[in-house]
Design a protein around this motif. Sequence first.
Motif, PDB file in Angstrom:
ATOM      1  N   ARG A  33       0.666  -1.063  -0.039  1.00 32.14           N
ATOM      2  CA  ARG A  33       0.026   0.084   0.011  1.00 32.14           C
ATOM      3  C   ARG A  33       1.070   1.154   0.006  1.00 32.14           C
ATOM      4  O   ARG A  33       0.474   2.239  -0.381  1.00 32.14           O
ATOM      5  CB  ARG A  33      -0.908   0.002   1.056  1.00 32.14           C
ATOM      6  N   SER A  34       2.205   1.190   0.525  1.00 34.06           N
ATOM      7  CA  SER A  34       3.100   2.403   0.764  1.00 34.06           C
ATOM      8  C   SER A  34       4.407   1.939   0.724  1.00 34.06           C
ATOM      9  O   SER A  34       4.681   0.808   0.863  1.00 34.06           O
ATOM     10  CB  SER A  34       2.706   3.121   2.159  1.00 34.06           C
ATOM     11  N   THR A  35       5.432   2.725   0.707  1.00 31.11           N
ATOM     12  CA  THR A  35       6.698   2.451   0.696  1.00 31.11           C
ATOM     13  C   THR A  35       6.984   1.923   1.797  1.00 31.11           C
ATOM     14  O   THR A  35       7.935   0.821   1.915  1.00 31.11           O
ATOM     15  CB  THR A  35       7.534   3.851   0.120  1.00 31.11           C
ATOM     16  N   GLY A  36       6.457   2.745   2.876  1.00 30.82           N
ATOM     17  CA  GLY A  36       7.051   1.947   4.130  1.00 30.82           C
ATOM     18  C   GLY A  36       6.528   0.606   4.322  1.00 30.82           C
ATOM     19  O   GLY A  36       7.144  -0.394   5.059  1.00 30.82           O
ATOM     20  N   ARG A  37       5.328   0.257   3.942  1.00 33.09           N
ATOM     21  CA  ARG A  37       4.933  -1.166   4.130  1.00 33.09           C
ATOM     22  C   ARG A  37       5.667  -2.092   3.222  1.00 33.09           C
ATOM     23  O   ARG A  37       5.683  -3.248   3.345  1.00 33.09           O
ATOM     24  CB  ARG A  37       3.274  -1.360   3.464  1.00 33.09           C
ATOM     25  N   LEU A  38       6.177  -1.784   2.192  1.00 29.30           N
ATOM     26  CA  LEU A  38       6.947  -2.428   1.273  1.00 29.30           C
ATOM     27  C   LEU A  38       8.259  -2.999   2.047  1.00 29.30           C
ATOM     28  O   LEU A  38       8.643  -4.068   1.643  1.00 29.30           O
ATOM     29  CB  LEU A  38       7.567  -1.551  -0.028  1.00 29.30           C
TER      30      LEU A  38
END
Length: 243
Positions: A33-38
């Motif tokens: 969903r987001s770069t952080g979640r990646l």
Amino acid sequence: MARIFITGSTDGLGRATARTLLDQGHDVVVHARSTGRLASVRDLLDRGALGAVGDLSDIEETRGVADQVNRAGPLDAVVHNAGVLGGAHVFQVNVVAPYLLTTLIQRPRRLIYLSSGMHHGGSADLAGIDRDGAAARVSYSDSKLYVTALALVVARLWPDVLSNAVDPGWVPTKMGGPNAPDDLRLGHLTQAWLAVSEDPEALTSGGYWHHQRRQQAHRSAYDERLQTELLDQLARITGERLT
């Protein structure tokens, strides 16, 4: 060796599917969903998986996900795994996003849509879908009935593509909760099998599957009138028509 894109693959069933396919030697594109979640799938990226980022509750970000996947090259399969259980974005994430990605991603050989046994309690009435697609009156069960109908209408309209819906069972994921009674391992094996297997049963289309057994979906999912009305609504909301 196949190339598979899996939405919602940072945890739960999506992550398990991605890991299994990587273990089998396939190329995998994971989605967050987001770069952080990646960052939570760094282990999969370190093993060669590619990453795509975008919030599927937002139509423009969903378009961006399709662009990223298309730039990475053609796919053999897409597993539409991402889903939410409640809140304002149930319809957007569970139905609009898989529809939009289906229309925008270069057509693969196989498409797998995550349904649920709860779709049997869904309503075939599309009146709850607002003009802006917010669909606040669409329940989780409704959304899973609609995405099952989407899998079946894609099978009907695209005979060159194997399109199927999967009920993974009530499994102990973040969505299912820690006390869910079904087996997480069995919960993800069917979609991985449908994505890559050359088993004659896996090379069929228009099915509703649970634990590698073809079952009967809600009768409304097979209703061509409902399928057509659903496609018309989704085309109006997204500006993209499935042809």
